[in-house]
Write a protein that holds these residues in place. Structure first.
Motif, PDB file in Angstrom:
ATOM      1  N   ASP A 195       0.733  -0.770   0.330  1.00 23.21           N
ATOM      2  CA  ASP A 195       0.565   0.190   0.039  1.00 23.21           C
ATOM      3  C   ASP A 195       0.543   1.421   0.036  1.00 23.21           C
ATOM      4  OD1 ASP A 195      -2.556  -1.231   0.775  1.00 23.21           O
ATOM      5  OD2 ASP A 195      -2.296  -1.537   2.506  1.00 23.21           O
ATOM      6  N   HIS A 196       0.587   2.104  -0.816  1.00 24.61           N
ATOM      7  CA  HIS A 196       1.182   3.280  -1.033  1.00 24.61           C
ATOM      8  C   HIS A 196       0.154   4.140  -0.537  1.00 24.61           C
ATOM      9  CE1 HIS A 196       4.713   1.381  -2.953  1.00 24.61           C
ATOM     10  NE2 HIS A 196       3.394   0.720  -3.892  1.00 24.61           N
ATOM     11  N   SER A 197       1.073   5.012   0.404  1.00 27.46           N
ATOM     12  CA  SER A 197       0.364   6.853   0.514  1.00 27.46           C
ATOM     13  C   SER A 197       0.927   7.775   0.523  1.00 27.46           C
ATOM     14  CB  SER A 197      -0.074   6.345   1.695  1.00 27.46           C
ATOM     15  OG  SER A 197       0.000   5.910   2.717  1.00 27.46           O
ATOM     16  N   ILE A 198       0.498   8.488   0.919  1.00 26.22           N
ATOM     17  CA  ILE A 198       0.850  10.260   1.042  1.00 26.22           C
ATOM     18  C   ILE A 198       0.193  10.483   2.620  1.00 26.22           C
ATOM     19  CG2 ILE A 198       1.418  12.928   0.632  1.00 26.22           C
ATOM     20  CD1 ILE A 198       1.551  11.834  -2.772  1.00 26.22           C
ATOM     21  N   VAL A 199       1.193  10.842   4.107  1.00 19.88           N
ATOM     22  CA  VAL A 199       0.207  11.072   4.831  1.00 19.88           C
ATOM     23  C   VAL A 199       1.323  12.676   5.325  1.00 19.88           C
ATOM     24  CG1 VAL A 199       0.674   8.689   5.750  1.00 19.88           C
ATOM     25  CG2 VAL A 199       2.718  10.248   5.970  1.00 19.88           C
ATOM     26  N   LEU A 200       0.771  13.125   6.267  1.00 17.33           N
ATOM     27  CA  LEU A 200       1.188  14.649   6.727  1.00 17.33           C
ATOM     28  C   LEU A 200       0.841  14.816   8.383  1.00 17.33           C
ATOM     29  CD1 LEU A 200       1.304  18.028   6.587  1.00 17.33           C
ATOM     30  CD2 LEU A 200      -0.932  18.031   6.383  1.00 17.33           C
ATOM     31  N   ARG A 201       1.916  15.149   8.765  1.00 13.28           N
ATOM     32  CA  ARG A 201       2.279  14.786  10.481  1.00 13.28           C
ATOM     33  C   ARG A 201       2.260  16.786  10.502  1.00 13.28           C
ATOM     34  NH1 ARG A 201       6.220  12.270  10.405  1.00 13.28           N
ATOM     35  NH2 ARG A 201       8.260  13.296  10.836  1.00 13.28           N
ATOM     36  N   LEU A 202       1.859  16.830  11.602  1.00 16.77           N
ATOM     37  CA  LEU A 202       1.737  18.378  11.906  1.00 16.77           C
ATOM     38  C   LEU A 202       2.428  18.541  13.108  1.00 16.77           C
ATOM     39  CD1 LEU A 202      -2.560  19.150  12.132  1.00 16.77           C
ATOM     40  CD2 LEU A 202      -0.678  19.884  10.170  1.00 16.77           C
ATOM     41  N   ARG A 203       3.289  19.495  13.062  1.00 11.63           N
ATOM     42  CA  ARG A 203       4.491  20.112  13.659  1.00 11.63           C
ATOM     43  C   ARG A 203       4.029  19.706  15.463  1.00 11.63           C
ATOM     44  NH1 ARG A 203       5.793  25.257  16.097  1.00 11.63           N
ATOM     45  NH2 ARG A 203       7.550  24.792  17.242  1.00 11.63           N
ATOM     46  N   GLY A 204       4.260  19.437  16.262  1.00 11.77           N
ATOM     47  CA  GLY A 204       3.905  18.723  17.162  1.00 11.77           C
ATOM     48  C   GLY A 204       3.091  17.499  17.521  1.00 11.77           C
ATOM     49  N   ASP A 205       2.568  17.356  16.445  1.00 13.89           N
ATOM     50  CA  ASP A 205       1.863  16.183  16.243  1.00 13.89           C
ATOM     51  C   ASP A 205       2.243  15.089  16.152  1.00 13.89           C
ATOM     52  OD1 ASP A 205      -0.484  14.754  17.036  1.00 13.89           O
ATOM     53  OD2 ASP A 205      -0.959  15.446  15.387  1.00 13.89           O
ATOM     54  N   GLU A 206       2.042  13.736  17.076  1.00 14.18           N
ATOM     55  CA  GLU A 206       2.931  12.047  16.556  1.00 14.18           C
ATOM     56  C   GLU A 206       1.996  11.441  15.894  1.00 14.18           C
ATOM     57  OE1 GLU A 206       3.473  10.241  20.190  1.00 14.18           O
ATOM     58  OE2 GLU A 206       4.969  12.025  21.182  1.00 14.18           O
ATOM     59  N   LYS A 207       1.061  11.750  15.606  1.00 14.52           N
ATOM     60  CA  LYS A 207      -0.282  11.283  14.653  1.00 14.52           C
ATOM     61  C   LYS A 207      -0.019  11.740  13.369  1.00 14.52           C
ATOM     62  CE  LYS A 207      -4.885  11.081  14.001  1.00 14.52           C
ATOM     63  NZ  LYS A 207      -5.415  11.268  13.826  1.00 14.52           N
ATOM     64  N   THR A 208       0.150  11.296  12.617  1.00 14.12           N
ATOM     65  CA  THR A 208       0.113  11.850  11.300  1.00 14.12           C
ATOM     66  C   THR A 208      -1.217  11.529  10.595  1.00 14.12           C
ATOM     67  OG1 THR A 208       0.454   9.351  10.450  1.00 14.12           O
ATOM     68  CG2 THR A 208       2.316  10.361  10.663  1.00 14.12           C
ATOM     69  N   THR A 209      -1.331  12.114   9.242  1.00 10.94           N
ATOM     70  CA  THR A 209      -3.000  11.698   9.226  1.00 10.94           C
ATOM     71  C   THR A 209      -2.349  11.277   7.744  1.00 10.94           C
ATOM     72  OG1 THR A 209      -3.887  13.778   9.844  1.00 10.94           O
ATOM     73  CG2 THR A 209      -5.074  13.099   8.170  1.00 10.94           C
ATOM     74  N   THR A 210      -3.450  10.011   6.323  1.00 13.85           N
ATOM     75  CA  THR A 210      -3.524   9.949   5.648  1.00 13.85           C
ATOM     76  C   THR A 210      -4.154  11.178   4.501  1.00 13.85           C
ATOM     77  OG1 THR A 210      -2.595   7.186   6.156  1.00 13.85           O
ATOM     78  CG2 THR A 210      -3.948   8.466   3.785  1.00 13.85           C
ATOM     79  N   LEU A 211      -3.229  11.243   3.468  1.00  9.38           N
ATOM     80  CA  LEU A 211      -4.164  12.550   2.664  1.00  9.38           C
ATOM     81  C   LEU A 211      -4.665  11.514   2.223  1.00  9.38           C
ATOM     82  CD1 LEU A 211      -1.243  14.957   2.594  1.00  9.38           C
ATOM     83  CD2 LEU A 211      -3.320  14.874   3.780  1.00  9.38           C
ATOM     84  N   VAL A 212      -3.730  10.848   1.007  1.00 10.17           N
ATOM     85  CA  VAL A 212      -4.068  10.383  -0.391  1.00 10.17           C
ATOM     86  C   VAL A 212      -4.052   8.429  -0.325  1.00 10.17           C
ATOM     87  CG1 VAL A 212      -2.392  10.713  -1.911  1.00 10.17           C
ATOM     88  CG2 VAL A 212      -4.730  10.572  -2.738  1.00 10.17           C
ATOM     89  N   GLU A 213      -4.476   7.886  -0.537  1.00 11.11           N
ATOM     90  CA  GLU A 213      -4.188   6.316  -0.719  1.00 11.11           C
ATOM     91  C   GLU A 213      -3.824   6.349  -2.621  1.00 11.11           C
ATOM     92  OE1 GLU A 213      -6.130   2.851   1.195  1.00 11.11           O
ATOM     93  OE2 GLU A 213      -5.513   3.397   2.558  1.00 11.11           O
ATOM     94  N   HIS A 214      -2.634   5.702  -3.317  1.00  6.87           N
ATOM     95  CA  HIS A 214      -2.437   5.388  -4.029  1.00  6.87           C
ATOM     96  C   HIS A 214      -1.715   4.620  -5.125  1.00  6.87           C
ATOM     97  CE1 HIS A 214       1.529   6.657  -3.878  1.00  6.87           C
ATOM     98  NE2 HIS A 214       0.777   7.705  -3.327  1.00  6.87           N
ATOM     99  N   ASP A 215      -1.758   4.365  -5.988  1.00  9.86           N
ATOM    100  CA  ASP A 215      -1.108   3.265  -6.224  1.00  9.86           C
ATOM    101  C   ASP A 215       0.531   3.307  -6.748  1.00  9.86           C
ATOM    102  OD1 ASP A 215      -1.876   4.879  -8.978  1.00  9.86           O
ATOM    103  OD2 ASP A 215      -1.680   2.959 -10.237  1.00  9.86           O
TER     104      ASP A 215
END
Length: 146
Positions: A75-95
């Motif tokens: 699985d390929h995806s693009i994630v964003l981690r805000l400064r000071g946050d340990e959790k990442t947010t998946t922005l999009v999953e792609h091939d």
């Protein structure tokens, strides 16, 4: 004619019983594999050379997860981690993307542009995380598989 069908069904039933009897030892193994959510395990993490950081310290990066079991699923995806946050947010999953993609461009601290290039398919996209607005550029191409 009717006896022929009965004989055929009886033979198939006996063959099925013999197969189940012979492979009964494999049933607990198959149940164990089916109950394991990740099969034999997963390796996951960011792709180190595909990331960008804005001046505030927010990080966007390509992320990959490869799981093995009855085969390998990647699985390929693009994630964003805000400064000071340990959790990442998946922005999009792609091939799998073509060479040198994705490309990330921080327009300013609150605007991010992601260029995926040519893709076969993408999942749902997230357009806002906290104060950050996200835009995507991509072209859907036909692989010719179907």
């Amino acid at each position: 004619m009717k006896r022929g069908w009965i004989a055929l069904l009886a033979s198939l039933f006996i063959a099925l019983g013999a197969t189940v009897w012979e492979f009964w030892r494999a049933v607990p193994f198959l149940v164990m594999i089916a109950m394991e959510p990740a099969g034999w395990g997963c390796d996951e993490g960011p792709v180190t050379d595909q990331s960008a950081t804005n001046r505030r310290g927010d990080v966007v990066e390509e992320y990959i997860r490869a799981c093995t079991g009855f085969g390998t699923v990647v699985d390929h995806s693009i994630v964003l981690r805000l400064r000071g946050d340990e959790k990442t947010t998946t922005l999009v999953e792609h091939d799998r993307l073509y060479y040198e993609y994705p490309k990330f461009h921080w327009i300013n601290d609150d605007a991010l542009s992601i260029d995926l290039g040519k893709v076969d398919s993408i999942g749902s996209t997230v357009h806002k995380v906290g104060p950050i607005r996200i835009t995507y550029t991509y072209t859907i191409v036909d692989t010719g598989w179907w």
